[in-house]
Design a protein around this motif. Structure first.
Motif, PDB file in Angstrom:
ATOM      1  N   GLY A 176       0.772  -1.250   0.000  1.00  0.00           N
ATOM      2  CA  GLY A 176       0.000   0.000   0.000  1.00  0.00           C
ATOM      3  C   GLY A 176       0.799   1.293   0.000  1.00  0.00           C
ATOM      4  O   GLY A 176       0.403   2.251  -0.677  1.00  0.00           O
ATOM      5  N   TYR A 179       1.236   2.660  -3.375  1.00  0.00           N
ATOM      6  CA  TYR A 179       0.051   3.244  -4.039  1.00  0.00           C
ATOM      7  C   TYR A 179      -0.033   4.728  -3.688  1.00  0.00           C
ATOM      8  O   TYR A 179      -0.338   5.570  -4.526  1.00  0.00           O
ATOM      9  CB  TYR A 179      -1.261   2.585  -3.605  1.00  0.00           C
ATOM     10  N   ARG A 250     -12.137   3.398  -8.270  1.00  0.00           N
ATOM     11  CA  ARG A 250     -12.435   2.233  -7.398  1.00  0.00           C
ATOM     12  C   ARG A 250     -12.082   0.919  -8.101  1.00  0.00           C
ATOM     13  O   ARG A 250     -11.531   0.007  -7.490  1.00  0.00           O
ATOM     14  CB  ARG A 250     -13.924   2.210  -7.030  1.00  0.00           C
ATOM     15  N   PHE A 253      -8.366   0.289  -8.116  1.00  0.00           N
ATOM     16  CA  PHE A 253      -7.858  -0.243  -6.844  1.00  0.00           C
ATOM     17  C   PHE A 253      -8.243  -1.710  -6.679  1.00  0.00           C
ATOM     18  O   PHE A 253      -7.442  -2.516  -6.178  1.00  0.00           O
ATOM     19  CB  PHE A 253      -8.333   0.604  -5.655  1.00  0.00           C
ATOM     20  N   ALA A 256      -5.886  -3.639  -8.969  1.00  0.00           N
ATOM     21  CA  ALA A 256      -4.495  -3.603  -8.502  1.00  0.00           C
ATOM     22  C   ALA A 256      -4.305  -4.522  -7.296  1.00  0.00           C
ATOM     23  O   ALA A 256      -3.322  -5.278  -7.223  1.00  0.00           O
ATOM     24  CB  ALA A 256      -4.096  -2.166  -8.136  1.00  0.00           C
ATOM     25  N   THR A 257      -5.238  -4.484  -6.356  1.00  0.00           N
ATOM     26  CA  THR A 257      -5.086  -5.303  -5.144  1.00  0.00           C
ATOM     27  C   THR A 257      -5.302  -6.783  -5.468  1.00  0.00           C
ATOM     28  O   THR A 257      -4.653  -7.654  -4.880  1.00  0.00           O
ATOM     29  CB  THR A 257      -6.053  -4.845  -4.028  1.00  0.00           C
TER      30      THR A 257
END
Ligand code: NAD
Length: 268
Positions: A176, A179, A250, A253, A256-257
């Motif tokens: 994180g 990011y 959103r 993310f 990406a996660t």
């Protein structure tokens, strides 16, 4: 009496944790760190007053907790070298190494041990870390508390009850910080495009990130409510937020996660 804690490895992560422990009042005399780097050990003993040695097995002989803080690539060799001493003493094992399961570490150390696996992140190095912790079935409540004390010395601690969830922790807090670094870069570049000097844009972006996180941590409202509070209808923030939502922030993310967690699974 304070539990005896031995750190195998005396690098960035180990010294951040024992440094934080000592700053929080943990007795330095109850802490031992090992490393093959004699100069580093001399400096640490002088600066921090901890015990140091280059003999990993000897350092485990009286330990209640052994923190494994060497690079993952050499962990197997280090664990196998510790096996006899660990089996004789049976301390709590705490690993901060990325990607190595509690089961793997337990096997390398001879088996049947209480193992806590942690996923810390780099802001731990400045005392603002976020760590996810998992305990195997042999870890007692008192040992859990001890592991919490260790990792809380460098930030906040969240326990997960399924080891696989450490992959989600990796995706949220482990990776994180990068990011947010990317967001800071993007916000600085955007500020420069709007005419601000780069240094000004950077200072404003970083302080805004810090301020927003501090405010969200202290507030009784959730981040969504705090966001709505600053979005007056027809105002400037509303325009910006709509633009980010329309651009798919959103979903980005989420993707990406998901990619991060999938990679963590491949590496485990
Ligand atoms: P580092 O290179 O700073 O420290 C490694 C230490 O291990 C050094 O002190 C080195 O001298 C010592 N060492 C090497 N061989 C040894 C041996 N045979 N016996 C004892 N000590 C030995 O690395 P780091 O950044 O502190 O990372 C340590 C662990 O922490 C890694 O497993 C990494 O995955 C994990 N981790 C680090 C971070 C971070 O922010 N730095 C974040 C998450 C996880």
């Amino acid at each position: 009496m304070a539990s005896q804690v031995t750190f195998i490895g005396a690098g960035n992560m180990a010294s951040a944790i024992f440094g934080g422990m000592i700053d929080n009042g943990y007795p330095a005399t109850a802490i031992t760190a090992t490393s093959p780097d004699a100069e580093r050990l001399t400096a640490l003993a002088a600066e921090r007053g901890i015990h140091t040695t280059d003999d990993n097995a000897a350092a485990v002989a009286e330990a209640d907790v052994v923190v494994l803080a060497v690079k993952p690539q050499i962990m197997r060799e280090v664990c196998e070298g510790l096996r006899d001493a660990v089996q004789a003493r049976r301390p709590l094992i705490v690993s901060v190494a990325a990607g190595l399961t509690a089961e793997t570490l337990d096997t390398w150390l001879g088996g049947d041990l209480a193992v806590v696996r942690c996923m810390p992140n780099t802001p731990s190095l400045v005392g603002a870390g976020a760590s996810g912790l998992y305990a195997n079935a042999r870890v007692s409540d008192a040992q859990r508390e001890l592991a919490t004390t260790l990792l809380e010395a460098v930030g906040i601690v969240e326990w997960v009850d399924d080891e696989a969830l450490l992959e989600a922790v990796t995706a949220v807090s482990g990776s994180g910080p990068a990011y947010f670094f990317l967001v800071f870069e993007a916000l600085e570049e955007a500020g420069v495009r709007l005419g601000l000097p780069a240094a000004t844009a950077r200072r404003l972006a970083l302080q805004t990130g810090l301020g927003a996180a501090t405010m969200a941590q202290r507030s009784e409202h959730d981040p969504a409510q705090l966001r709505r509070n600053v979005m007056s209808p027809g105002g400037t923030t509303e325009r910006a937020i709509h633009s980010l939502e329309d651009g798919g922030l959103r979903e980005l993310f989420a993707d990406a996660t998901e990619a991060c967690a999938a990679r963590a699974r491949e590496m485990a």
